[in-house]
Design a protein around this motif. Structure first.
Motif, PDB file in Angstrom:
ATOM      1  N   MET A  48     106.347 -91.452  90.374  1.00 39.32           N
ATOM      2  CA  MET A  48     106.985 -90.550  89.102  1.00 39.32           C
ATOM      3  C   MET A  48     107.053 -89.242  89.509  1.00 39.32           C
ATOM      4  SD  MET A  48     104.993 -92.417  86.114  1.00 39.32           S
ATOM      5  CE  MET A  48     103.364 -92.582  86.859  1.00 39.32           C
ATOM      6  N   GLY A  49     106.660 -88.725  90.606  1.00 41.73           N
ATOM      7  CA  GLY A  49     106.691 -87.419  91.013  1.00 41.73           C
ATOM      8  C   GLY A  49     105.637 -86.544  90.334  1.00 41.73           C
ATOM      9  N   PHE A  50     104.591 -87.239  90.036  1.00 39.34           N
ATOM     10  CA  PHE A  50     103.555 -86.334  89.550  1.00 39.34           C
ATOM     11  C   PHE A  50     102.571 -85.720  90.581  1.00 39.34           C
ATOM     12  CE2 PHE A  50     103.604 -88.920  85.240  1.00 39.34           C
ATOM     13  CZ  PHE A  50     104.683 -88.202  84.827  1.00 39.34           C
ATOM     14  N   ILE A  70     114.216 -85.692  90.398  1.00 37.95           N
ATOM     15  CA  ILE A  70     113.285 -86.380  89.635  1.00 37.95           C
ATOM     16  C   ILE A  70     113.568 -86.632  88.317  1.00 37.95           C
ATOM     17  CG2 ILE A  70     112.210 -84.130  88.992  1.00 37.95           C
ATOM     18  CD1 ILE A  70     110.408 -87.445  89.993  1.00 37.95           C
ATOM     19  N   ARG A  74     113.365 -90.300  86.874  1.00 40.86           N
ATOM     20  CA  ARG A  74     112.425 -90.632  85.750  1.00 40.86           C
ATOM     21  C   ARG A  74     113.485 -91.370  84.620  1.00 40.86           C
ATOM     22  NH1 ARG A  74     109.235 -85.175  85.828  1.00 40.86           N
ATOM     23  NH2 ARG A  74     107.731 -85.446  87.507  1.00 40.86           N
ATOM     24  N   ASN A  75     114.434 -91.029  84.343  1.00 42.67           N
ATOM     25  CA  ASN A  75     115.232 -91.639  83.569  1.00 42.67           C
ATOM     26  C   ASN A  75     115.550 -93.393  83.724  1.00 42.67           C
ATOM     27  OD1 ASN A  75     115.320 -89.835  81.454  1.00 42.67           O
ATOM     28  ND2 ASN A  75     117.209 -88.888  82.386  1.00 42.67           N
ATOM     29  N   MET A  77     112.787 -95.087  84.677  1.00 43.89           N
ATOM     30  CA  MET A  77     111.586 -95.677  84.636  1.00 43.89           C
ATOM     31  C   MET A  77     111.079 -95.871  83.272  1.00 43.89           C
ATOM     32  SD  MET A  77     109.768 -93.613  87.851  1.00 43.89           S
ATOM     33  CE  MET A  77     110.124 -93.922  89.574  1.00 43.89           C
ATOM     34  N   ILE A  78     110.173 -96.874  83.036  1.00 43.21           N
ATOM     35  CA  ILE A  78     109.085 -96.740  82.032  1.00 43.21           C
ATOM     36  C   ILE A  78     107.776 -96.713  82.725  1.00 43.21           C
ATOM     37  CG2 ILE A  78     110.641 -97.546  80.360  1.00 43.21           C
ATOM     38  CD1 ILE A  78     108.959-100.250  80.579  1.00 43.21           C
ATOM     39  N   TRP A  79     107.011 -96.159  82.076  1.00 46.04           N
ATOM     40  CA  TRP A  79     105.353 -96.099  82.457  1.00 46.04           C
ATOM     41  C   TRP A  79     104.510 -96.321  81.469  1.00 46.04           C
ATOM     42  CZ3 TRP A  79     102.243 -91.062  82.584  1.00 46.04           C
ATOM     43  CH2 TRP A  79     100.934 -91.377  83.048  1.00 46.04           C
ATOM     44  N   LEU A  98     109.214 -90.725  71.088  1.00 48.04           N
ATOM     45  CA  LEU A  98     110.066 -91.212  72.055  1.00 48.04           C
ATOM     46  C   LEU A  98     111.514 -91.000  71.582  1.00 48.04           C
ATOM     47  CD1 LEU A  98     108.107 -94.389  73.543  1.00 48.04           C
ATOM     48  CD2 LEU A  98     108.777 -92.205  74.506  1.00 48.04           C
ATOM     49  N   VAL A 138     101.992 -99.884  72.851  1.00 54.46           N
ATOM     50  CA  VAL A 138     102.704 -98.838  73.929  1.00 54.46           C
ATOM     51  C   VAL A 138     103.612 -99.415  74.698  1.00 54.46           C
ATOM     52  CG1 VAL A 138     102.327 -96.975  75.465  1.00 54.46           C
ATOM     53  CG2 VAL A 138     100.977 -97.474  73.502  1.00 54.46           C
ATOM     54  N   CYS A 142     107.695 -98.776  75.402  1.00 57.08           N
ATOM     55  CA  CYS A 142     108.207 -98.336  76.713  1.00 57.08           C
ATOM     56  C   CYS A 142     109.335 -99.434  76.876  1.00 57.08           C
ATOM     57  CB  CYS A 142     107.084 -98.676  77.764  1.00 57.08           C
ATOM     58  SG  CYS A 142     106.011 -97.393  77.595  1.00 57.08           S
ATOM     59  N   LEU A 145     112.847 -99.042  75.691  1.00 59.43           N
ATOM     60  CA  LEU A 145     113.920 -98.096  76.307  1.00 59.43           C
ATOM     61  C   LEU A 145     114.558 -98.956  77.260  1.00 59.43           C
ATOM     62  CD1 LEU A 145     111.086 -95.435  76.689  1.00 59.43           C
ATOM     63  CD2 LEU A 145     112.615 -95.744  74.972  1.00 59.43           C
ATOM     64  N   ARG A 147     114.918 -99.836  80.554  1.00 63.02           N
ATOM     65  CA  ARG A 147     115.159 -99.152  81.702  1.00 63.02           C
ATOM     66  C   ARG A 147     114.882-100.225  82.852  1.00 63.02           C
ATOM     67  NH1 ARG A 147     112.659 -93.232  80.704  1.00 63.02           N
ATOM     68  NH2 ARG A 147     114.003 -92.607  78.963  1.00 63.02           N
TER      69      ARG A 147
END
Lengths: 198, 263
Positions: A48-50, A70, A74-75, A77-79, A98, A138, A142, A145, A147
């Motif tokens: 995720m680039g964190f 990035i 991220r668009n 993905m869902i996490w 969201l 949660v 997610c 969305l 993705r």
């Protein structure tokens, strides 16, 4: 597709991996497995680039992961974070945060139904429900969305066998999703196509 | 116009006698703020005396450059104070906070002194310095509350920020709940003050003008204008501070920089 080449990652007091390479094909599900504290969640954070690894290349759907790409990555993905200990009080607040559109709200309710937490989501504040129920709400948010890449950090740690089966059924109903997860739960590991042991 | 009654040094000293009451209360309840209170009192006296001394010269001189430099110094002190009180590090925030203070004062002074009051000489020390000072002083208080709320929540609730960064659709939207909360917490006290002004509080500027011999109608008009200036100034300053600070507080991946906070 996710392609990682020669990832080297360590923290001052913790070694995570050396020259780790792997590929995850579209529609495949893999699981990082291993004891607690081995860095399974850290590897998800790398995707995720964190967290930036000391070296290595990461490509996601043909995009090399860097500061220019990035946002686009991220668009895709869902996490679902570990424990889902988010400072959120209700399913409604979650959908507001969201900024879900009407279609996503409808899907959110459908996924809550599928995961067996619709009543909790409709009527109760998060303070009144269990950690496992909150985690499933949660996750439902997610999934709504829609993705292509699903990152799940310890998705079954707070779930009983029945809830795990509901989760499997829900994920099976989603075609062509790439799932990268962390877990040391045997049932979850068996569900995934492949395991990368840390 | 009646001459204002001057306060003698003896009368001023008598005023300090009143401080015995709260300090006795602090000692009785064992509240450990006696030392801080005494230091704050001494600082107030020294700072105000110095300001009076400087202002005598500055008002007499009334030079645009000197007045502007004076206001810039106030802006810088405000920025340093905000950073210190919010527990942040100077190197990331001094520039954004100073720029926000400067822009808010530029807009307000140009608008109120130039277009509303129609001053021929906008940098007239008698208007430019007190009005800028009043706006900056209020902006400082509300900025500290808003900025502390913003970065405090971001530090405490980073899980939510990172969750929204991935699952939301943009970095702007992932910061939105934190920005909303900061603006509310920073400006709510000011909205409360505005709604009861005149009922349970008579503001300092208006009281000062009336004591100085102005008619209450003139004093009220000035007070309304200054309240508008304060509200607009605080809002611009807080919102700009957050927006500009965001450019320095995150890295190119949107991660919160590790060394934003003082250890």
């Amino acid at each position: 597709m996710i392609k990682c080449e020669k990832i080297n990652l360590s923290f001052p007091k913790q070694f995570i991996c050396k020259d780790l390479s792997f590929e995850v094909f579209a529609g495949e599900s893999i699981c990082f497995s291993g004891p607690s504290g081995k860095g399974k969640s850290s590897l998800l954070k790398v995707l995720m680039g964190f967290i930036t690894p000391q070296s290595g290349n990461i490509q996601i759907d043909g995009l090399e992961l860097n500061s220019d790409t990035i946002a686009a990555i991220r668009n895709k993905m869902i996490w679902l974070p570990q424990n889902s200990n988010l400072p959120v009080d209700s399913a409604n607040e979650l959908s507001d945060l969201l900024q879900m559109n009407a279609k996503q709200v409808e899907r959110f309710q459908q996924f809550q139904d599928q995961l067996g937490v619709r009543e909790c989501g409709d009527d109760k504040s998060f303070a009144e429900i269990s950690g496992g129920q909150k985690q499933r709400i949660v996750l439902a948010a997610c999934l709504s969305l829609d993705r292509s890449i699903i990152l799940l950090d310890e998705p079954v740690s707070a779930l009983d066998d029945y809830s795990i089966d509901l989760l499997f059924a829900t994920l099976n109903s989603l075609p062509n999703k790439t799932i990268v997860s962390t877990s040391h739960n045997k049932k979850w590991i068996d569900y995934c196509n492949r395991t990368i042991e840390l | 116009m009646k001459e204002i009654v001057d306060i003698g040094i003896g009368s001023l000293a008598l005023g300090f006698l009143l401080m015995i009451i709260p300090i006795a209360g602090f000692i009785y309840f064992k509240v450990k703020i006696v030392k801080e209170t005494v230091i704050a009192l001494i600082r107030m006296v020294i700072q105000l005396s110095l300001v009076a001394f400087y202002l005598e010269y500055i008002f007499a001189w009334n030079n645009a450059w000197v007045n502007v430099i004076w206001v810039c110094v106030m802006i810088l002190v405000g920025a340093f104070t905000t950073i210190k009180r919010a527990g942040l590090t100077y190197r990331f925030f001094i520039l954004p906070f100073a720029i926000s203070g400067f822009i808010s004062i530029l807009i307000l002074d140009a608008f109120f002194l130039g277009f509303v009051i129609h001053l021929d000489y906008v940098f007239d020390a008698r208007y430019f310095i007190p009005i800028s000072g009043m706006v900056l002083g209020n902006a400082l208080n509300h900025n500290i509350v808003g900025i502390s709320n913003y970065f405090g929540r971001l530090a405490k609730e980073q899980d939510l920020y990172y969750f929204l960064l991935v699952n939301g659709d943009s970095r702007k939207n992932s910061l939105a709940p934190f920005i909303r909360s900061a603006i509310k917490s920073g400006l709510n006290p000011l909205i409360a003050t505005m709604s009861v002004i005149g009922l349970i509080s008579l503001p300092g500027m208006m009281t000062g003008q009336i004591l100085g011999g102005s008619s209450p109608m003139v004093a009220i008009k000035y007070q309304i204008l200054i309240m508008l200036a304060i509200f607009v100034g605080c809002s611009i300053n807080l919102m700009l501070s957050i927006l500009l600070a965001n450019r320095f507080a995150f890295d190119s991946f949107g991660r919160i920089k590790a060394n934003l906070f003082k250890k």
